[in-house]
Design a protein around this motif. Structure first.
Motif, PDB file in Angstrom:
ATOM      1  N   UNK A  15      -3.872   1.464  -2.974  1.00 53.06           N
ATOM      2  CA  UNK A  15      -4.185   0.862  -4.197  1.00 53.06           C
ATOM      3  C   UNK A  15      -4.512  -1.006  -3.704  1.00 53.06           C
ATOM      4  N   UNK A  16      -6.170  -1.301  -4.494  1.00 51.14           N
ATOM      5  CA  UNK A  16      -5.711  -2.582  -4.690  1.00 51.14           C
ATOM      6  C   UNK A  16      -4.624  -3.394  -5.250  1.00 51.14           C
ATOM      7  N   UNK A  17      -3.537  -4.235  -4.308  1.00 52.10           N
ATOM      8  CA  UNK A  17      -2.828  -5.823  -4.864  1.00 52.10           C
ATOM      9  C   UNK A  17      -2.694  -6.235  -6.366  1.00 52.10           C
ATOM     10  N   UNK A  18      -4.301  -6.433  -6.567  1.00 47.36           N
ATOM     11  CA  UNK A  18      -4.505  -6.863  -8.010  1.00 47.36           C
ATOM     12  C   UNK A  18      -4.441  -5.938  -9.057  1.00 47.36           C
ATOM     13  N   UNK A  19      -5.194  -5.094  -9.049  1.00 51.54           N
ATOM     14  CA  UNK A  19      -5.709  -4.169  -9.971  1.00 51.54           C
ATOM     15  C   UNK A  19      -4.599  -2.943 -10.374  1.00 51.54           C
ATOM     16  N   UNK A  20      -4.417  -2.207  -8.913  1.00 50.97           N
ATOM     17  CA  UNK A  20      -4.420  -0.752  -8.644  1.00 50.97           C
ATOM     18  C   UNK A  20      -4.998   0.368  -8.545  1.00 50.97           C
ATOM     19  N   UNK A  21      -6.617  -0.473  -8.344  1.00 47.73           N
ATOM     20  CA  UNK A  21      -7.663   1.136  -8.361  1.00 47.73           C
ATOM     21  C   UNK A  21      -7.223   1.768  -7.269  1.00 47.73           C
ATOM     22  N   UNK A  22      -8.340   2.702  -6.690  1.00 45.47           N
ATOM     23  CA  UNK A  22      -8.193   3.109  -6.237  1.00 45.47           C
ATOM     24  C   UNK A  22      -9.272   3.216  -4.815  1.00 45.47           C
ATOM     25  N   UNK A  23     -10.237   2.440  -5.085  1.00 46.71           N
ATOM     26  CA  UNK A  23     -11.093   3.061  -3.790  1.00 46.71           C
ATOM     27  C   UNK A  23     -11.651   1.283  -3.925  1.00 46.71           C
TER      28      UNK A  23
END
Length: 67
Positions: A15-23
């Motif tokens: 997950x993106x450390x900023x927004x949590x998006x998985x891609x």
């Protein structure tokens, strides 16, 4: 889902450390370091945040056994 997301759907998700998006998309990759890790620079497909990851093969993993 963007074409980049579609191409990346079969890889482990971090997950993106900023927004949590998985891609995310790899924008730079460096070879093995002394500790056996591959360093990758990624950009989130949702918020465009850039972050780094380190990937290392674990002894006895499934992919290593089949190689």
């Amino acid at each position: 889902m963007t074409p980049d997301d579609e191409a990346d759907r079969h890889t482990p998700k971090l997950p993106c450390p900023r927004c949590g998006h998985l891609y995310s998309r790899v924008i730079n990759s460096r070879g093995l370091s002394r500790d056996g890790a591959v360093r990758r620079r990624r950009v989130c497909s949702q918020c465009a945040s850039r972050y780094s990851t380190a990937e290392r093969v674990i002894a006895g993993s499934a992919s290593e056994k089949s190689a």
